[in-house]
Design an enzyme around this catalytic site. Structure first.
Site, short mmCIF file in Angstrom:
data_model
loop_
_atom_site.label_atom_id
_atom_site.label_comp_id
_atom_site.label_asym_id
_atom_site.label_seq_id
_atom_site.Cartn_x
_atom_site.Cartn_y
_atom_site.Cartn_z
N ASP A 84 -2.63 12.12 -2.94
CA ASP A 84 -2.55 13.53 -2.76
C ASP A 84 -3.11 13.91 -4.20
O ASP A 84 -2.25 13.61 -5.33
CB ASP A 84 -1.33 14.15 -2.42
CG ASP A 84 -1.01 13.83 -0.99
OD1 ASP A 84 -1.65 14.18 -0.24
OD2 ASP A 84 0.06 13.16 -0.81
N GLU B 117 4.70 4.86 4.07
CA GLU B 117 4.03 6.10 4.47
C GLU B 117 5.31 6.84 4.90
O GLU B 117 6.26 6.41 5.49
CB GLU B 117 3.04 6.02 5.44
CG GLU B 117 2.38 7.45 5.98
CD GLU B 117 2.02 8.37 4.89
OE1 GLU B 117 0.98 8.03 4.33
OE2 GLU B 117 2.55 9.29 4.65
N LYS C 184 -3.53 22.07 -7.95
CA LYS C 184 -3.17 23.31 -8.71
C LYS C 184 -2.30 22.64 -9.86
O LYS C 184 -1.53 21.96 -9.72
CB LYS C 184 -2.24 24.39 -7.83
CG LYS C 184 -2.85 25.03 -6.76
CD LYS C 184 -1.81 25.95 -6.03
CE LYS C 184 -2.72 26.56 -5.07
NZ LYS C 184 -1.85 27.10 -3.83
N THR D 78 -13.80 5.26 4.43
CA THR D 78 -13.40 5.93 5.66
C THR D 78 -13.92 7.25 6.07
O THR D 78 -14.90 7.64 5.28
CB THR D 78 -11.75 6.56 5.24
OG1 THR D 78 -11.98 7.54 4.23
CG2 THR D 78 -10.90 5.43 4.91
N LYS D 79 -13.88 7.61 7.26
CA LYS D 79 -14.53 8.92 7.84
C LYS D 79 -14.53 10.10 6.73
O LYS D 79 -15.32 10.72 6.64
CB LYS D 79 -13.70 9.29 9.07
CG LYS D 79 -14.63 9.04 10.43
CD LYS D 79 -13.85 9.83 11.74
CE LYS D 79 -12.61 8.90 12.18
NZ LYS D 79 -12.00 9.41 13.09
N PHE D 80 -13.26 10.43 6.49
CA PHE D 80 -13.12 11.53 5.65
C PHE D 80 -14.09 11.23 4.16
O PHE D 80 -14.65 12.14 3.78
CB PHE D 80 -11.63 11.23 5.08
CG PHE D 80 -11.36 12.04 3.84
CD1 PHE D 80 -11.19 13.48 3.80
CD2 PHE D 80 -10.97 11.34 2.58
CE1 PHE D 80 -10.88 14.09 2.73
CE2 PHE D 80 -10.54 11.98 1.50
CZ PHE D 80 -10.44 13.45 1.64
N GLU D 81 -14.18 9.87 3.70
CA GLU D 81 -14.79 9.57 2.55
C GLU D 81 -16.36 9.70 2.81
O GLU D 81 -17.03 10.36 1.97
CB GLU D 81 -14.58 8.32 2.15
CG GLU D 81 -14.87 7.98 0.96
CD GLU D 81 -14.61 6.29 0.68
OE1 GLU D 81 -13.77 5.85 1.18
OE2 GLU D 81 -15.03 5.68 -0.34
N ASP E 117 -10.99 10.78 -4.71
CA ASP E 117 -12.60 11.55 -4.91
C ASP E 117 -12.30 12.87 -5.62
O ASP E 117 -13.10 13.68 -5.45
CB ASP E 117 -12.69 11.75 -3.34
CG ASP E 117 -11.80 12.66 -2.48
OD1 ASP E 117 -10.64 12.91 -3.03
OD2 ASP E 117 -11.73 13.07 -1.38
N GLU F 100 0.86 -1.17 0.01
CA GLU F 100 -0.03 0.04 -0.02
C GLU F 100 0.91 1.13 0.27
O GLU F 100 1.78 1.34 0.84
CB GLU F 100 -0.86 0.14 1.21
CG GLU F 100 -1.94 1.22 1.20
CD GLU F 100 -2.90 1.41 2.10
OE1 GLU F 100 -2.96 0.39 2.95
OE2 GLU F 100 -3.61 2.31 2.26
C1 LIG Z 1 -4.23 12.02 0.93
S1 LIG Z 1 -3.36 10.98 2.02
C2 LIG Z 1 -4.46 9.85 1.91
C3 LIG Z 1 -4.03 8.65 3.06
C4 LIG Z 1 -4.89 7.49 2.92
N1 LIG Z 1 -4.54 6.40 1.77
C5 LIG Z 1 -6.38 7.56 3.13
O1 LIG Z 1 -7.08 7.12 2.19
O2 LIG Z 1 -6.75 8.31 4.05
C6 LIG Z 1 -1.80 10.70 0.92
C7 LIG Z 1 -0.97 9.99 1.83
O3 LIG Z 1 0.04 9.47 0.84
C8 LIG Z 1 1.35 9.92 1.41
N2 LIG Z 1 2.34 9.93 0.43
C9 LIG Z 1 2.30 10.59 -0.88
N3 LIG Z 1 3.44 10.36 -1.55
C10 LIG Z 1 4.13 9.35 -1.00
C11 LIG Z 1 5.45 8.66 -1.11
N4 LIG Z 1 5.89 8.81 -2.56
N5 LIG Z 1 5.60 7.50 -0.50
C12 LIG Z 1 4.83 7.33 0.68
N6 LIG Z 1 3.93 7.96 1.07
C13 LIG Z 1 3.46 8.81 0.15
C14 LIG Z 1 1.25 11.25 2.13
O4 LIG Z 1 2.17 11.36 3.16
C15 LIG Z 1 -0.14 11.01 2.93
O5 LIG Z 1 -0.17 10.52 3.88
#
Ligand SMILES: C[S@@+](CC[C@H](N)C(=O)[O-])C[C@H]1O[C@@H](n2cnc3c(N)ncnc32)[C@H](O)[C@@H]1O
Length: 240
Positions: free
Chosen positions: A145, A95, A149, A219-222, A181, A70
């Protein structure tokens, strides 16, 4: 004076690597820090610049189970849930955000999970250097993420070169499951996954998106986004 070998010549702009994340300031809570202190040695696997062997990662818990990677597990809620409902699968979560690592370790401790390991490092480098070719059964990328922008789009994780790298690490017959999303990112993901000759879309829906597989929790956020009328798109593609 001669330059040390690792320095660029003074008149050459050195190409900076474009990262898919920025280190966020978020504070690690005392509970998360305690989880890192007590469980980190067992469940965090150090990043290695050479391919690992799975028995070295899972030790005596390794029985040749399917391996899920993941990327970017955030606070680890979905990760812990899926690991709990699929106890005969092993999960390697990447992560970079320390509070997230602490949060997942806390869930591992509270729920007595054994089938998870964490690498706290850039997943792109983990894929490039640490994951052996054709060694993964599944890759999960949930809510990467979106980098809204236009000038930040270059930071988006899911782009053609990364997809090619994912395919090289998946076993034939494995699959990649993404969810987002953000509609424009969903379109981009669909386009790059469709364009990759090593992948076949599992969805039979005319728009190309998949139903949410039952193992992925909302998830909660979703849930909040769905209440506000936002969409969520799942994409599941098989590695041929
Ligand atoms: C928008 S969050 C979503 C987190 C989770 N998957 C969720 O559904 O709630 C994206 C996550 O990806 C991590 N992330 C982004 N690029 C990454 C990378 N190259 N390696 C490891 N983690 C990364 C960020 O630190 C962040 O916690």
């Amino acid at each position: 004076m001669t330059q040390p070998e690792h320095s660029p010549p003074p008149d050459v702009a050195y190409p900076q690597k474009i990262r898919t994340f920025v280190k966020r300031a978020g504070r690690t809570s005392s509970g998360q820090a305690r989880a890192i202190e007590s469980l980190g040695n067992t469940f965090i696997h150090p990043y290695t610049a050479a391919p690992v062997s799975w028995p070295a990662v899972w030790g005596t818990d390794w029985r040749d189970q399917p391996v899920v990677l993941e990327i970017g597990f955030g606070m680890g809620d979905a990760t812990a849930h899926i690991a709990q409902v699929l106890p005969d699968t092993v999960f390697l979560g990447c992560e970079v955000h320390e509070p997230g690592v602490g949060a997942l370790l806390k869930l591992i401790g509270e729920r007595g999970l054994r089938n998870l390991r964490i690498v706290q490092h850039d997943a792109v480098e983990v894929l490039e250097h640490m994951i052996p070719p054709a060694s993964l059964d599944v890759i999960h990328i949930f809510f990467p993420d979106p980098w809204h922008k236009t000038r930040h789009h270059k930071r988006r994780l899911i782009q053609a070169p990364l997809v090619r790298l994912l395919c090289s690490r998946l076993k034939p017959g494995g699959y990649v499951h993404c969810a987002t999303d953000w509609a424009p990112y969903a379109e981009q993901i669909l386009e790059v996954l469709r364009a990759e000759p090593m992948l076949r879309n599992r969805s039979t829906h005319p728009d190309g998106y998949a139903d949410r597989p039952a193992y992925r929790p909302v998830t909660k956020f979703e849930r909040r986004g769905l209440r506000l009328g936002h969409g969520v798109w799942d994409l599941v593609f098989d590695r041929c």
